[in-house]
Design an enzyme around this catalytic site. Sequence first.
Site, short mmCIF file in Angstrom:
data_model
loop_
_atom_site.label_atom_id
_atom_site.label_comp_id
_atom_site.label_asym_id
_atom_site.label_seq_id
_atom_site.Cartn_x
_atom_site.Cartn_y
_atom_site.Cartn_z
N ALA A 3 -6.09 0.27 -2.28
CA ALA A 3 -6.88 1.53 -2.18
C ALA A 3 -6.46 2.75 -2.90
O ALA A 3 -5.47 3.00 -3.25
CB ALA A 3 -6.61 2.18 -0.42
N ASP A 29 -3.80 11.53 -2.52
CA ASP A 29 -2.26 12.16 -2.39
C ASP A 29 -2.36 13.19 -1.57
O ASP A 29 -0.95 13.46 -1.05
CB ASP A 29 -2.03 12.42 -3.96
CG ASP A 29 -1.84 11.20 -4.92
OD1 ASP A 29 -1.39 10.22 -4.17
OD2 ASP A 29 -2.08 11.25 -5.97
N PRO A 33 0.93 10.63 3.73
CA PRO A 33 1.67 9.62 3.63
C PRO A 33 1.54 8.63 2.54
O PRO A 33 0.36 8.25 2.29
CB PRO A 33 1.73 8.84 5.01
CG PRO A 33 0.20 9.29 5.49
CD PRO A 33 -0.08 10.58 4.89
N ILE A 53 1.02 4.73 1.91
CA ILE A 53 1.04 3.73 2.76
C ILE A 53 1.63 2.40 2.07
O ILE A 53 2.86 1.78 2.76
CB ILE A 53 -0.29 3.25 2.86
CG1 ILE A 53 -1.15 4.32 3.72
CG2 ILE A 53 -0.51 1.97 3.63
CD1 ILE A 53 -2.55 4.50 3.51
N ASN A 76 -12.55 10.51 -3.93
CA ASN A 76 -12.45 10.07 -5.24
C ASN A 76 -13.57 8.75 -5.75
O ASN A 76 -14.22 8.37 -4.79
CB ASN A 76 -10.93 9.68 -5.43
CG ASN A 76 -10.50 8.42 -4.57
OD1 ASN A 76 -10.95 7.34 -4.72
ND2 ASN A 76 -9.58 8.54 -3.64
N LYS A 82 8.39 2.88 -5.59
CA LYS A 82 7.85 2.57 -4.33
C LYS A 82 8.29 1.38 -3.35
O LYS A 82 8.03 1.33 -2.30
CB LYS A 82 6.18 2.15 -4.51
CG LYS A 82 5.42 3.17 -5.38
CD LYS A 82 4.41 3.82 -4.26
CE LYS A 82 3.36 4.63 -5.11
NZ LYS A 82 2.59 5.32 -4.21
O1 C5P Z 1 1.04 7.05 -6.09
P1 C5P Z 1 0.09 6.16 -6.83
O2 C5P Z 1 -1.50 6.76 -6.48
O3 C5P Z 1 0.08 6.31 -8.26
O4 C5P Z 1 0.21 4.47 -6.23
C1 C5P Z 1 -0.88 3.87 -6.32
C2 C5P Z 1 -0.38 2.66 -5.52
O5 C5P Z 1 0.01 3.41 -4.17
C3 C5P Z 1 -1.70 1.83 -5.12
O6 C5P Z 1 -1.29 0.60 -4.70
C4 C5P Z 1 -2.15 2.69 -3.66
O7 C5P Z 1 -2.89 1.84 -2.82
C5 C5P Z 1 -0.84 3.11 -3.21
N1 C5P Z 1 -0.75 4.07 -2.49
C6 C5P Z 1 -0.89 4.31 -1.09
N2 C5P Z 1 -0.70 5.55 -0.26
C7 C5P Z 1 -0.76 6.72 -1.00
C8 C5P Z 1 -0.95 6.87 -2.42
C9 C5P Z 1 -0.95 5.48 -3.08
O8 C5P Z 1 -0.59 3.27 -0.42
N3 C5P Z 1 -0.83 7.97 -0.18
#
Ligand code: C5P
Length: 411
Positions: free
Chosen positions: A281, A285, A313, A315, A217, A351
Amino acid sequence: MAAATDLLQGKRILLIVSGGIAACKTPDLVRRLREAGAAVRAVLTRAGAEFVTPLTLAALSEDKVHGELFSLTEESEMGHIRLSREADLVVVAPATADLLAKMAAGLADDLASTLLLATDKPVLVAPAMNVRMWQHAATQRNLARLAADGIAAVGPDEGPMACGEFGPGRMAEPAEILAAIAARLTAPAAGRLAGRRAIVTSGPTLEAIDPVRYIANRSSGKQGHAIAAALARLGAETVLVCGPTVLPDPAGVRTVRIESARDMLRAVEAALPADVAVCAAAVADWRVADAAEGKLKKDGSGQPPALRLVENPDILATLARHNRQRPRLVVGFAAETERVVEHAKAKRLRKGCDWIVANDVSPGTGVLGGECNTVHLVGEAGVEDWPAMSKTAVAERLALAIAERLERAGA
Ligand code: C5P
């Protein structure tokens, strides 16, 4: 911001003025600094003196203005090293592309660049240049280097320029520079996170399709790297886990470079325990379910291969729900293109994290890959709307908010 009298009482500013048309705003900055109680000592580069006279700056600062490195009288009155030490903050306004390049490279061929190399004091730069010079890869590389070296920046702003063009590159207004100086000098910041451990994730992740192709990305990592640097500047022992970026490793931070989301999770878990985790980061997804061991080839059937994706996963959610080692404060980011705050509030609950830093990344905002960011801090108690500012300034403010929150938590 109004120049509150005595806001900077007793503070000493070494002001370096390099050669750009924005130097015509510098006398106003000096006047405001003096009104706020600061002592100002000015250094003019040779080109700077083409735009503002030493006499103007001397009159407003009520001090001698310095210009030449090899000046017998100046060296005997005050050596250049002493000049750089006798300040609480070094401010470069305007900072031209040329001076920023010298600073990034550590060159010292005149008084201004020598002082900047010799100083052990915090440095704040207010860049000002033509929009194309600002956007040039070399300038952006130099700024990233300077940010990694712990040098703060204010501006530039966007607008019509003296050269007739429009875009980012105008020096921040004197009031904005004054506010950045005050923020830097009045916060009893240094050491506020001493003894704390921080983990920051930054940049994109790469998910392999085969040994040569990947899904990725557009994340630049600028915001996450700036946050790691800001936390480290406040004294936190900081681990930055980052995906591939062109940014240099920030000074004073342990940087762990990874590629995939699964690598990132492993590195983050290995860095626990921590008092605070900031997940900036842009984690992919999904990843390809069975990445091919050999390079995929066209098989002549005209049918492209189907990629089956599986979820990566999360994080942030893993840290926020960690049952043994949950950091006391877990901060996530939400890049949205609509209903930014509403989505961020929902994301915070989903989250399980404490704060969400939400920003609008719609095309046209220039946030993705750009220098500026307009964020909303969504927390337990409500939402704070922060004004548009540089990513470095967002990082500094967030680091201070983190320090405050950990102090309040009393642990
Ligand atoms: O789920 P989404 O991408 O919208 O959420 C964004 C937040 O979740 C950011 O803080 C991103 O670093 C974290 N994130 C993560 N692991 C993932 C997806 C998003 O830590 N697989």
